[in-house]
Enzyme design. Sequence first.
Site: not given
Length: 581
Positions: A235, A240
């Site tokens: 990932e 974020e």
Amino acid sequence: MAFGPADVGATFCVRCLLARPMLRPWLLLAAAALAQQVDPLGDEDTKNAGIRISVNGHDTAQFVMLDSRWRYLYTVDGKSCASVSTDPGDMERCYLQGLKASRYSDSYGVFVGSPNNRAVTLRYATKDPDAPTPNYGSRVYLTDGEGYTQFAPLSGEISFDIDISKVPAGMNAAVYLVSMDTYGNMNSISNSGVMNVAGWRRGLGYCDAQCPTDLRFVQDKGFNQNNHYASCCPEMDLFEANRFVSAMTAHPCKLTSESVCDASKNKKCKAECDSNGADVNTFREYGPGHALFNNVDVMLPFTVTTRFITDNGYANGTLVEIEQELIQNGRAFKTSLTDQGAADTAEKFRSTNPFGQVYGGLAQMGKSLRAGMVLVIALWSDAGANMNWLLGINHLLHWLDSCDANKTEYECEKHAKFDDIVWEQAQSVKPGIWRGPVDYYPDFAESFETKDVAFNYAGIPLQIKRQVAFSCRGCETKDAPCDCASVPYAFTVSNIEVTHQPPRKQKPTKPSPSPGGGGGDGSHLVMQILVPMGIALAVAACLAFLCCYVCSEDDVENVRVRRRRKKLVKCQDTSESSSDS
Ligand SMILES: *[C@@H]1O[C@H](CO)[C@@H](O)[C@H](O)[C@H]1NC(C)=O
Ligand SMILES: *[C@@H]1O[C@H](CO)[C@@H](O)[C@H](O)[C@H]1NC(C)=O
């Protein structure tokens, strides 16, 4: 997935036959025997709601696919699958709901092509008048209409504009890449012998570096009874964020592609991947004065550009640096992630460095980026644990926005009234434990979820000091006229631009015995393959017979055809023109 002329003929033929009321029940029955997990008359068109993105400078159409976990799973009579059976095979034979474009927005708050045709907006809380409870959060993937789009930005870059002005503390607006299967494991056969024919067309196949076990279906294993399986894959978290804090994190895995871990046998499934990852989080390093809002005006959109730099400048090289710029009004704020930087950060914060020492660091991450990864856009909050993801319902091991410390060293809960003094005290005990202000109100259910909250530490812009509760109070009862408008949270990603070396596209996996893959004995595996293939052949033969017999007799009278294939195509032409008129 290339459709040959024969496939096109067959597809048209099925439509032609479906138009015949007498035949329809039989055809649906045939579909039920064959087609697990995708509703035969489902109304999702995988090309019905799209956005434009730029790939290597070419304007390209992309479509947005909601993950399967948000979809209703139902039986052939329209009952909730979970209310009827818990048998894995039965669950796999259930249908995952197809969604019209309007349902994306009305039920799930996913506004595709909004506010313009290069943008997608995810609204946090949405209440469909027909749904019993509101929907919170969503996760979507990009597809080219033939599978999930694979981006391979090694030695290239990914850039997008983001508006996080409506993403408050305690919420995560995430744009990231994961090594999901292009076809969402379509055509794989589960342990109970059921073929997954829904795949990417219903948002199946999710995996990430936290090796989640809370997925309903896991890769090629089918229904994930008792959270048996963990779905692991590399990932790359590009961004974020909420309006206080942002993080960029690389999470390589031991394998460069997706894998399944049996969580019932292996307690350490998470160890397949670097679930902590190597991150750059300015709040963590420099404290409240260096929150995201110190670098950009978070009330306005800005551009996030992430470059994956290799040692030789080509996609065949080794990843040595990930560079990111946040750009607004011509001003750029730059961060960088290197193996050395990750090791220094680990040392500074007195933790170990599994990223470099166990998981192969950036070089390993680069292999996944070279092979191609799927873009994910998601918005979520962590009701379980205030974004202190270690304890969270998601069992994630990194922290966006909260306090992270070993209790004997520093008790975060005892210093919850977060301000500059607390930050300095914590820093002297253990640098880096604060990632954001969320523990200011440590009990999520008593604060963020149900009450408005305010943050008061120094330097915080006035507009973002106060935020309203996350839940749509009063929307829970079915008949209340309530659309969750009191929860204003949303985020927008737009103007996605990718430069990359597109990976070679492979066909969806054909079912084939994989040594050690299923764990079953040989004859069992053969049965799993032969039975569905036998059914498929029988159904295909019936359809071909019906199509030629019924359609050619009734629909093609005045068309002279020499070959059967032409008849098939003609047959569908006739049915389309009659339904148009
Ligand atoms: C890497 O790619 C470049 C450009 O295509 C090529 O010139 C070079 O020979 C390649 N290197 C290796 C080791 O394959
Ligand atoms: C917590 O910190 C103490 C003191 O540094 C240490 O002895 C202990 O092993 C740590 N516990 C965990 C779970 O890391």
